[in-house]
Design a protein around this motif. Sequence first.
Motif, PDB file in Angstrom:
ATOM      1  N   VAL A 113       0.831  -1.208   0.000  1.00 33.84           N
ATOM      2  CA  VAL A 113       0.000   0.000   0.000  1.00 33.84           C
ATOM      3  C   VAL A 113       0.867   1.260   0.000  1.00 33.84           C
ATOM      4  CG1 VAL A 113      -1.619   1.350   1.372  1.00 33.84           C
ATOM      5  CG2 VAL A 113      -1.999  -1.088   1.074  1.00 33.84           C
ATOM      6  N   LEU A 114       1.835   1.312   0.917  1.00 29.76           N
ATOM      7  CA  LEU A 114       2.648   2.534   1.048  1.00 29.76           C
ATOM      8  C   LEU A 114       3.559   2.740  -0.165  1.00 29.76           C
ATOM      9  CD1 LEU A 114       3.595   2.436   4.840  1.00 29.76           C
ATOM     10  CD2 LEU A 114       1.780   3.726   3.704  1.00 29.76           C
ATOM     11  N   LEU A 115       4.238   1.665  -0.606  1.00 30.42           N
ATOM     12  CA  LEU A 115       5.157   1.818  -1.738  1.00 30.42           C
ATOM     13  C   LEU A 115       4.414   2.146  -3.032  1.00 30.42           C
ATOM     14  CD1 LEU A 115       7.815  -0.982  -1.156  1.00 30.42           C
ATOM     15  CD2 LEU A 115       8.150   1.482  -1.064  1.00 30.42           C
ATOM     16  N   SER A 116       3.263   1.497  -3.259  1.00 25.68           N
ATOM     17  CA  SER A 116       2.510   1.796  -4.483  1.00 25.68           C
ATOM     18  C   SER A 116       2.014   3.236  -4.469  1.00 25.68           C
ATOM     19  CB  SER A 116       1.338   0.827  -4.638  1.00 25.68           C
ATOM     20  OG  SER A 116       0.414   0.989  -3.584  1.00 25.68           O
ATOM     21  N   TRP A 117       1.636   3.732  -3.283  1.00 27.38           N
ATOM     22  CA  TRP A 117       1.147   5.116  -3.187  1.00 27.38           C
ATOM     23  C   TRP A 117       2.282   6.107  -3.473  1.00 27.38           C
ATOM     24  CZ3 TRP A 117       1.616   9.674  -0.385  1.00 27.38           C
ATOM     25  CH2 TRP A 117       0.543  10.555  -0.480  1.00 27.38           C
ATOM     26  N   PHE A 118       3.416   5.924  -2.819  1.00 28.92           N
ATOM     27  CA  PHE A 118       4.535   6.858  -3.017  1.00 28.92           C
ATOM     28  C   PHE A 118       5.095   6.780  -4.435  1.00 28.92           C
ATOM     29  CE2 PHE A 118       4.719   6.826   1.670  1.00 28.92           C
ATOM     30  CZ  PHE A 118       4.774   8.194   1.889  1.00 28.92           C
ATOM     31  N   VAL A 119       5.380   5.562  -4.892  1.00 27.34           N
ATOM     32  CA  VAL A 119       5.975   5.412  -6.229  1.00 27.34           C
ATOM     33  C   VAL A 119       4.981   5.823  -7.316  1.00 27.34           C
ATOM     34  CG1 VAL A 119       6.977   3.758  -7.853  1.00 27.34           C
ATOM     35  CG2 VAL A 119       7.517   3.592  -5.424  1.00 27.34           C
ATOM     36  N   GLY A 120       3.699   5.456  -7.153  1.00 27.54           N
ATOM     37  CA  GLY A 120       2.695   5.820  -8.147  1.00 27.54           C
ATOM     38  C   GLY A 120       2.527   7.321  -8.262  1.00 27.54           C
ATOM     39  N   ASN A 121       2.470   8.009  -7.132  1.00 29.00           N
ATOM     40  CA  ASN A 121       2.341   9.473  -7.171  1.00 29.00           C
ATOM     41  C   ASN A 121       3.586  10.128  -7.766  1.00 29.00           C
ATOM     42  OD1 ASN A 121      -0.261   9.853  -6.113  1.00 29.00           O
ATOM     43  ND2 ASN A 121       0.486   9.446  -4.061  1.00 29.00           N
ATOM     44  N   TRP A 122       4.737   9.576  -7.458  1.00 33.68           N
ATOM     45  CA  TRP A 122       5.982  10.136  -7.987  1.00 33.68           C
ATOM     46  C   TRP A 122       6.031   9.966  -9.515  1.00 33.68           C
ATOM     47  CZ3 TRP A 122      10.535   7.272  -9.726  1.00 33.68           C
ATOM     48  CH2 TRP A 122      11.611   8.102  -9.994  1.00 33.68           C
ATOM     49  N   ILE A 123       5.703   8.765  -9.999  1.00 33.37           N
ATOM     50  CA  ILE A 123       5.704   8.529 -11.444  1.00 33.37           C
ATOM     51  C   ILE A 123       4.642   9.378 -12.134  1.00 33.37           C
ATOM     52  CG2 ILE A 123       5.285   6.792 -13.229  1.00 33.37           C
ATOM     53  CD1 ILE A 123       6.521   4.726 -11.409  1.00 33.37           C
ATOM     54  N   GLY A 124       3.466   9.484 -11.511  1.00 27.27           N
ATOM     55  CA  GLY A 124       2.395  10.295 -12.096  1.00 27.27           C
ATOM     56  C   GLY A 124       2.776  11.765 -12.202  1.00 27.27           C
ATOM     57  N   ALA A 125       3.438  12.287 -11.159  1.00 27.67           N
ATOM     58  CA  ALA A 125       3.858  13.687 -11.196  1.00 27.67           C
ATOM     59  C   ALA A 125       4.903  13.925 -12.289  1.00 27.67           C
ATOM     60  CB  ALA A 125       4.417  14.089  -9.834  1.00 27.67           C
ATOM     61  N   LEU A 126       5.826  12.975 -12.457  1.00 24.43           N
ATOM     62  CA  LEU A 126       6.842  13.117 -13.517  1.00 24.43           C
ATOM     63  C   LEU A 126       6.224  13.018 -14.910  1.00 24.43           C
ATOM     64  CD1 LEU A 126       9.906  11.054 -12.198  1.00 24.43           C
ATOM     65  CD2 LEU A 126       9.673  13.549 -12.366  1.00 24.43           C
ATOM     66  N   LEU A 198       4.321  -8.232  -5.434  1.00 26.21           N
ATOM     67  CA  LEU A 198       4.296  -7.622  -6.770  1.00 26.21           C
ATOM     68  C   LEU A 198       2.874  -7.544  -7.317  1.00 26.21           C
ATOM     69  CD1 LEU A 198       7.411  -9.000  -8.701  1.00 26.21           C
ATOM     70  CD2 LEU A 198       6.932  -6.647  -8.001  1.00 26.21           C
ATOM     71  N   SER A 199       2.060  -8.556  -7.049  1.00 25.22           N
ATOM     72  CA  SER A 199       0.678  -8.551  -7.542  1.00 25.22           C
ATOM     73  C   SER A 199      -0.082  -7.353  -6.997  1.00 25.22           C
ATOM     74  CB  SER A 199      -0.022  -9.849  -7.133  1.00 25.22           C
ATOM     75  OG  SER A 199       0.669 -10.965  -7.613  1.00 25.22           O
ATOM     76  N   LEU A 200       0.021  -7.121  -5.692  1.00 29.63           N
ATOM     77  CA  LEU A 200      -0.692  -5.999  -5.070  1.00 29.63           C
ATOM     78  C   LEU A 200      -0.079  -4.664  -5.483  1.00 29.63           C
ATOM     79  CD1 LEU A 200      -1.095  -7.456  -1.474  1.00 29.63           C
ATOM     80  CD2 LEU A 200      -2.826  -7.298  -3.256  1.00 29.63           C
ATOM     81  N   PHE A 201       1.245  -4.620  -5.526  1.00 25.24           N
ATOM     82  CA  PHE A 201       1.953  -3.371  -5.819  1.00 25.24           C
ATOM     83  C   PHE A 201       1.642  -2.882  -7.230  1.00 25.24           C
ATOM     84  CE2 PHE A 201       5.758  -1.383  -7.654  1.00 25.24           C
ATOM     85  CZ  PHE A 201       5.889  -0.290  -6.804  1.00 25.24           C
ATOM     86  N   LEU A 202       1.686  -3.768  -8.211  1.00 24.31           N
ATOM     87  CA  LEU A 202       1.532  -3.341  -9.603  1.00 24.31           C
ATOM     88  C   LEU A 202       0.113  -2.857  -9.895  1.00 24.31           C
ATOM     89  CD1 LEU A 202       3.613  -6.082 -11.456  1.00 24.31           C
ATOM     90  CD2 LEU A 202       4.204  -3.685 -11.090  1.00 24.31           C
ATOM     91  N   VAL A 203      -0.906  -3.567  -9.377  1.00 23.78           N
ATOM     92  CA  VAL A 203      -2.287  -3.146  -9.638  1.00 23.78           C
ATOM     93  C   VAL A 203      -2.548  -1.776  -9.025  1.00 23.78           C
ATOM     94  CG1 VAL A 203      -4.701  -3.673  -9.209  1.00 23.78           C
ATOM     95  CG2 VAL A 203      -3.134  -5.503  -9.836  1.00 23.78           C
ATOM     96  N   ALA A 204      -2.099  -1.572  -7.779  1.00 20.15           N
ATOM     97  CA  ALA A 204      -2.340  -0.284  -7.118  1.00 20.15           C
ATOM     98  C   ALA A 204      -1.498   0.822  -7.749  1.00 20.15           C
ATOM     99  CB  ALA A 204      -2.030  -0.401  -5.632  1.00 20.15           C
ATOM    100  N   LEU A 205      -0.299   0.477  -8.217  1.00 16.95           N
ATOM    101  CA  LEU A 205       0.610   1.487  -8.789  1.00 16.95           C
ATOM    102  C   LEU A 205      -0.032   2.212  -9.974  1.00 16.95           C
ATOM    103  CD1 LEU A 205       3.606   2.589  -8.827  1.00 16.95           C
ATOM    104  CD2 LEU A 205       4.014   0.871 -10.599  1.00 16.95           C
ATOM    105  N   GLY A 206      -0.676   1.473 -10.871  1.00 17.19           N
ATOM    106  CA  GLY A 206      -1.263   2.097 -12.057  1.00 17.19           C
ATOM    107  C   GLY A 206      -2.317   3.125 -11.702  1.00 17.19           C
TER     108      GLY A 206
END
Length: 331
Positions: A113-126, A198-206
């Motif tokens: 949950v935490l890593l997908s939120w931080f990494v997803g927001n960072w990638i989205g902002a870039l 990875l299953s949880l991280f990738l789905v939430a990341l998008g």
Amino acid sequence: MRRYFARKLLVYALTFVAAVTVNWMIPRFMPGDPVAAMVARARVSQPEAAEAMRAYYNNLFGFDEPLWQQYLHFWGALLQGDFGISIWVFPTPVGDVLLDALPYTLGLMIPSVLLSWFVGNWIGALSARRKVLDNTVLPVGYLLTAMPYMWIAVILAWALGAHAGWFPISGGYSLDITPGWSTDFALDALHHWVLPFLSLFLVALGGWAIGMRNMIIYELESDYSSYLSALGAPQRLIRRYAFRNAVLPQVTGLALQLGVLVAGALVTEIVFAYPGLGSLILASIQNQDFFLLQGAFLFIVIGVLIANFLIDIVYVVVDPRTRTGMAGGTS
């Protein structure tokens, strides 16, 4: 601020009572008789002995009482920390079964949950500022967030587990290793943890990447950004304001998505036979274990409510308008 949090705690307390009541009712609406299943598993041939066992188990679990008495006894025991005795692994207390599974679910849920939120927001902002990244992140993000958790879990298990042989595809640790505080067990558990994570991280990341990308674009095209740009403010300052405003809906979205993420984690655990709460819920349904099922749901309810309360605190810290409203001012 004290009144704000007191009101929040009251809402969470009422939600807890309602959710736990529903959790108590759901197993009792399930078809089947758990005591009859226990007697059948014992393979008692004499009818008198089978009837005596049935009477003993009904009295032990309180099934011979009216439902309203069972409900009152459930709350009385719950307030004393007693979750009952598991029917599936009789006579082990439900609390012990849940405590054995809880570290696996928390170890899976919190990092994903935490890593997908931080990494997803960072990638989205870039990606909102770089065309090349936007053209790649957006389609991949849509693909990931549109995939059900079980699909991507099965694909990862086939590609990285069964085909490549890099990671095990089932269990929380190898059967030839005894669980304990040892380096061998930690490394083996980490090896088994990778694919469910990875299953949880990738789905939430998008989902987080798409949301942040859209919010950043909206903020950069808003009136205050145009005004700041006309005044000659540096683009770095404008982007900083845009990010601060765009991250607030993402914090709210994290609170709203926790229930979905928990459900996804439970499905993922079942796909990988991971020994967490999801596998326990499946086993309790298959074995008609009322007490284990309501205990697992209770832990999930408590976890979601605590996480939402923490997000409420974070929201007060990061959103000055909330603090102004709590102080009686206008934003």
